[in-house]
Design a protein around this motif. Structure first.
Motif, mmCIF file in Angstrom:
data_model
loop_
_atom_site.group_PDB
_atom_site.id
_atom_site.type_symbol
_atom_site.label_atom_id
_atom_site.label_comp_id
_atom_site.label_asym_id
_atom_site.label_seq_id
_atom_site.Cartn_x
_atom_site.Cartn_y
_atom_site.Cartn_z
ATOM 1 N N SER A 151 34.002 -28.165 -59.998
ATOM 2 C CA SER A 151 32.598 -27.811 -60.153
ATOM 3 C C SER A 151 32.094 -27.154 -58.871
ATOM 4 N N LEU A 152 31.520 -25.986 -59.021
ATOM 5 C CA LEU A 152 31.018 -25.246 -57.871
ATOM 6 C C LEU A 152 29.757 -25.886 -57.297
ATOM 7 N N LYS A 153 29.049 -26.677 -58.089
ATOM 8 C CA LYS A 153 27.837 -27.349 -57.609
ATOM 9 C C LYS A 153 28.150 -28.304 -56.449
ATOM 10 N N PHE A 154 29.268 -29.037 -56.564
ATOM 11 C CA PHE A 154 29.653 -29.942 -55.474
ATOM 12 C C PHE A 154 29.874 -29.162 -54.184
ATOM 13 N N PHE A 155 30.527 -28.031 -54.295
ATOM 14 C CA PHE A 155 30.804 -27.208 -53.122
ATOM 15 C C PHE A 155 29.507 -26.683 -52.509
ATOM 16 N N LEU A 156 28.585 -26.195 -53.341
ATOM 17 C CA LEU A 156 27.325 -25.655 -52.830
ATOM 18 C C LEU A 156 26.489 -26.734 -52.144
ATOM 19 N N ILE A 157 26.432 -27.918 -52.738
ATOM 20 C CA ILE A 157 25.679 -29.008 -52.121
ATOM 21 C C ILE A 157 26.321 -29.399 -50.788
ATOM 22 N N ALA A 158 27.646 -29.410 -50.725
ATOM 23 C CA ALA A 158 28.335 -29.746 -49.474
ATOM 24 C C ALA A 158 28.053 -28.711 -48.392
ATOM 25 N N VAL A 159 28.049 -27.435 -48.758
ATOM 26 C CA VAL A 159 27.764 -26.383 -47.777
ATOM 27 C C VAL A 159 26.323 -26.477 -47.283
ATOM 28 N N ILE A 160 25.389 -26.708 -48.203
ATOM 29 C CA ILE A 160 23.983 -26.853 -47.804
ATOM 30 C C ILE A 160 23.824 -28.055 -46.871
#
Length: 116
Positions: free
Chosen positions: A54-63
């Motif tokens: 899931s790309l959402k996990f990656f985006l939240i981690a980067v933020i």
């Protein structure tokens, strides 16, 4: 001068030799079927090891990392408040916080914070 040239040649020979030995050993380990299969407690895997991510996990981690680093940049500014010009210090802090708020607004506007 000759000593430097000999040391350079010896260094190149040794590094190339080590790289060649590494290449030969690596190719032998790639040919072993058991070493390239995924391992699940001694059993064959039941599903594909390449599950969709899931790309959402990656985006939240980067933020999170971005804002975590920005907070780490803000913390050392507090002790410098005493020894610096108050007007310059406040201008720097306010500019930094405005940039943070603009970045947060941009992420929110793009929908990166929505978990739907």
């Amino acid at each position: 001068m000759i000593l430097v040239l000999m040391m350079t040649i010896m260094t190149l020979v040794i590094t190339n030799l080590v790289m060649f030995i590494n290449l030969m050993l690596y190719k032998k380990s790639l040919m072993d079927r058991e070493k390239i299969t995924p391992f699940e407690c001694g059993f064959d895997p039941k599903s594909s090891p390449r599950m969709p991510f899931s790309l959402k996990f990656f985006l939240i981690a980067v933020i999170f990392l971005i804002f975590d680093i920005e907070i780490a940049l803000l913390l050392p500014m507090m002790p410098t408040m005493i020894s610096s010009n108050m007007m310059q210090w406040m201008t720097t802090i306010i500019t930094f916080i405005i940039i943070l708020i603009m970045g947060l607004y941009h992420e929110w506007n793009q929908g990166a914070l929505n978990w739907v």
